[in-house]
Design a protein around this motif. Sequence first.
Motif, PDB file in Angstrom:
ATOM      1  N   GLN A  34       0.824  -1.211   0.000  1.00  0.00           N
ATOM      2  CA  GLN A  34       0.000   0.000   0.000  1.00  0.00           C
ATOM      3  C   GLN A  34       0.857   1.260   0.000  1.00  0.00           C
ATOM      4  OE1 GLN A  34      -3.458  -0.073  -0.307  1.00  0.00           O
ATOM      5  NE2 GLN A  34      -3.019   2.058  -0.820  1.00  0.00           N
ATOM      6  N   LEU A  37       1.726   1.834  -3.573  1.00  0.00           N
ATOM      7  CA  LEU A  37       0.561   2.343  -4.300  1.00  0.00           C
ATOM      8  C   LEU A  37       0.288   3.805  -3.955  1.00  0.00           C
ATOM      9  CD1 LEU A  37      -1.791  -0.744  -3.988  1.00  0.00           C
ATOM     10  CD2 LEU A  37      -0.611   0.064  -6.050  1.00  0.00           C
ATOM     11  N   ASP A  38       0.399   4.153  -2.689  1.00  0.00           N
ATOM     12  CA  ASP A  38       0.197   5.549  -2.266  1.00  0.00           C
ATOM     13  C   ASP A  38       1.255   6.465  -2.873  1.00  0.00           C
ATOM     14  OD1 ASP A  38      -1.971   4.720  -0.758  1.00  0.00           O
ATOM     15  OD2 ASP A  38      -0.871   4.741   1.146  1.00  0.00           O
ATOM     16  N   SER A  39       2.483   5.998  -2.939  1.00  0.00           N
ATOM     17  CA  SER A  39       3.569   6.793  -3.519  1.00  0.00           C
ATOM     18  C   SER A  39       3.355   7.022  -5.016  1.00  0.00           C
ATOM     19  CB  SER A  39       4.920   6.110  -3.298  1.00  0.00           C
ATOM     20  OG  SER A  39       5.192   6.011  -1.931  1.00  0.00           O
ATOM     21  N   LEU A  40       2.962   5.977  -5.725  1.00  0.00           N
ATOM     22  CA  LEU A  40       2.678   6.114  -7.157  1.00  0.00           C
ATOM     23  C   LEU A  40       1.515   7.063  -7.394  1.00  0.00           C
ATOM     24  CD1 LEU A  40       3.127   2.417  -8.312  1.00  0.00           C
ATOM     25  CD2 LEU A  40       4.672   4.331  -8.746  1.00  0.00           C
ATOM     26  N   SER A  41       0.489   6.953  -6.567  1.00  0.00           N
ATOM     27  CA  SER A  41      -0.665   7.845  -6.682  1.00  0.00           C
ATOM     28  C   SER A  41      -0.270   9.302  -6.440  1.00  0.00           C
ATOM     29  CB  SER A  41      -1.739   7.412  -5.686  1.00  0.00           C
ATOM     30  OG  SER A  41      -2.847   8.250  -5.745  1.00  0.00           O
ATOM     31  N   GLN A  44       1.534  10.697  -9.443  1.00  0.00           N
ATOM     32  CA  GLN A  44       0.591  10.976 -10.534  1.00  0.00           C
ATOM     33  C   GLN A  44      -0.194  12.258 -10.260  1.00  0.00           C
ATOM     34  OE1 GLN A  44      -1.269   6.940 -10.694  1.00  0.00           O
ATOM     35  NE2 GLN A  44      -1.073   7.305 -12.886  1.00  0.00           N
ATOM     36  N   ARG A  45      -0.672  12.429  -9.031  1.00  0.00           N
ATOM     37  CA  ARG A  45      -1.440  13.644  -8.687  1.00  0.00           C
ATOM     38  C   ARG A  45      -0.592  14.902  -8.848  1.00  0.00           C
ATOM     39  NH1 ARG A  45      -2.956  10.629  -4.327  1.00  0.00           N
ATOM     40  NH2 ARG A  45      -1.728  11.945  -2.938  1.00  0.00           N
TER      41      ARG A  45
END
Length: 72
Positions: A34, A37-41, A44-45
Amino acid sequence: MGRSRYHVLGNQPHFLTCTSVNWIPLFSKVELAQIILDSLSFLQRQQRLELYAYVIMENHIHLLASATNLSS
């Protein structure tokens, strides 16, 4: 940063693989996957990463991604 035989060319999609040290199966723990996933998100943001596809395995990650400064 040391010299490398690999070079990132422009803002094109690249296939990236990241592995854990000694291939320890870190990402089999949901909490650690997770974080990835949070880092990739976040990237992207912030429009710092264009992510086309990814897969998180238990001890490594594959990404198809592009960015203005992908090497850093």
